[in-house]
Design an enzyme around this catalytic site. Structure first.
Site, mmCIF file in Angstrom:
data_model
loop_
_atom_site.group_PDB
_atom_site.id
_atom_site.type_symbol
_atom_site.label_atom_id
_atom_site.label_comp_id
_atom_site.label_asym_id
_atom_site.label_seq_id
_atom_site.Cartn_x
_atom_site.Cartn_y
_atom_site.Cartn_z
ATOM 1 C CD GLU A 135 -9.005 6.236 -4.043
ATOM 2 O OE1 GLU A 135 -9.782 6.841 -3.104
ATOM 3 O OE2 GLU A 135 -8.173 5.688 -3.566
ATOM 4 C CE LYS A 140 -7.844 2.450 -3.291
ATOM 5 N NZ LYS A 140 -6.751 2.674 -2.405
ATOM 6 C CG PHE A 146 -10.511 1.565 4.873
ATOM 7 C CD1 PHE A 146 -10.500 0.954 3.849
ATOM 8 C CD2 PHE A 146 -9.637 2.776 5.176
ATOM 9 C CE1 PHE A 146 -9.907 1.650 2.700
ATOM 10 C CE2 PHE A 146 -9.283 3.678 3.938
ATOM 11 C CZ PHE A 146 -9.516 2.938 2.813
ATOM 12 C CB THR A 175 -11.178 2.465 -1.638
ATOM 13 O OG1 THR A 175 -10.416 2.459 -0.466
ATOM 14 C CG2 THR A 175 -11.663 3.713 -2.180
ATOM 15 C CG ASP A 228 -2.181 0.860 1.209
ATOM 16 O OD1 ASP A 228 -2.231 1.384 0.025
ATOM 17 O OD2 ASP A 228 -2.359 1.402 2.125
#
Length: 337
Positions: free
Chosen positions: A107, A143, A190, A168, A28
């Site tokens: 993203e 994303k 998350f 996400t 990440d």
């Protein structure tokens, strides 16, 4: 012939290597130079990570190339900045794909989180930039924020365009159910940000890994998906410590920062598989269906998820604006203003 016992060999093996036996490990980061030594399968980025990397001297050539591209496309200043941003995100993705054998997640601008059609259009633009560079859409995950609109954008991209999506900013069970029903490729629930919320909003300030509310949330989602045979895979994200990571060994994928990857590579404690399809099949979860009004109600009932989703969108949007400011300043220098 080796005289090392299996138990001793396990003690010598890093937690990271043990984890890889149960879970696909993903890096990440936007700092692709930081991922070489950990040999992740995939990598994920977001606007905050790209902003951080774009400020590093090592990556100024990518920023400069993106600006050159944006200016060459012409149009208004805003259009040039938008084209530069798209190119920059893809440029980082292309460099990352030289380092990982699998996929990169790129993203869509968080400021589009409530506009399904704009999210679809931006995703297709990013995919076209990858394809111009010779990278097929099978190596890219787009994303999208896990708003209702984002989830429906994901459904359109998967069904009509064959574009794989990574949903996400996912904090609630309602978001996870809606993503599964939309048949998106992957979700990123998350962990650490859920823990943050509980530490800030309750009297309990520390948790054992198994009782960590983020770990509990992802475990429930994983079990639900596997029990009912959904094809969407689960990639735990946003970790605060290695205990959270190890407590989710067995999850389909886990995306982990370089700092925690380093800790796991130095950790030689035993890692056991905590999540499995067999365990999931025996859980007592009931199957549910959510239309838009049910989704909005159930998500709204989860105060943590409502606050963290909106906060996450605001933070990613703020970092996109900061990155635009960096680009505008450099553009003005190039244009002699």
């Amino acid at each position: 012939m080796s005289t090392v016992s299996p138990d001793k060999r396990m003690k010598m093996e890093s937690a990271l290597n043990q984890l890889k036996k149960h879970t696909v490990v993903v890096a990440d980061t936007g700092d692709f130079n930081a991922i070489d030594e950990y040999k992740p399968q995939d990598a994920t980025t977001n606007p905050s990570l790209i902003l951080a990397a774009a400020k590093m001297p090592a990556y100024q050539h990518l920023v400069d190339q993106a600006i050159k591209y944006g200016i060459s496309k012409g149009g208004t200043d805003e259009e040039q900045v938008a084209n530069t941003m798209d190119k920059l995100f893809v440029s980082f993705g292309l460099e990352i794909l030289k380092k990982v054998p699998g996929r990169v997640s790129t993203e869509v601008d968080a400021r589009l989180s409530f506009d399904k059609d704009e999210m679809v259009a931006k995703a297709l633009k990013l995919i076209s930039l990858y394809e111009e560079a010779g990278i097929g859409k099978d190596r890219v995950l787009i994303k999208l924020s896990s708003t209702w609109e984002g989830i429906q954008a994901g459904k359109v991209l998967e069904e009509k365009h064959g574009v794989h999506c990574n949903m996400t900013l996912l904090f609630s069970f309602a978001q996870a159910v809606a993503c599964a029903e939309a048949k998106v490729t992957l979700i990123s629930p998350f962990v650490g940000r859920i823990l943050d919320w509980y530490k800030e909003n309750t009297d309990k300030k520390s948790y054992e890994p198994q009782e960590d509310p983020g770990v509990v949330s992802v475990t429930k989602i994983f079990n639900y998906y596997k029990k009912f045979g959904y094809t969407t895979v689960v990639m735990g994200a946003s970790f605060r410590n290695t205990g959270e990571v190890k407590a989710l060994a067995g999850c389909d994928l886990l995306t982990i920062s370089p700092g925690l990857l380093a800790e796991l590579s130095q950790d030689h404690s035993a890692v056991s598989q905590m999540l499995s399809v067999d365990k999931a099949k025996s859980c007592d979860l009931e199957k549910i269906h959510l239309d838009e009004k049910d989704f909005r109600w159930q998500h709204n009932e989860d105060r943590m998820a409502v606050e963290k989703l909106s906060d996450g969108i605001r933070k990613f949007a703020a970092d996109a604006i900061k990155l635009e400011a960096v680009i505008k300043e450099k553009m003005n220098v190039k244009n002699g203003q």
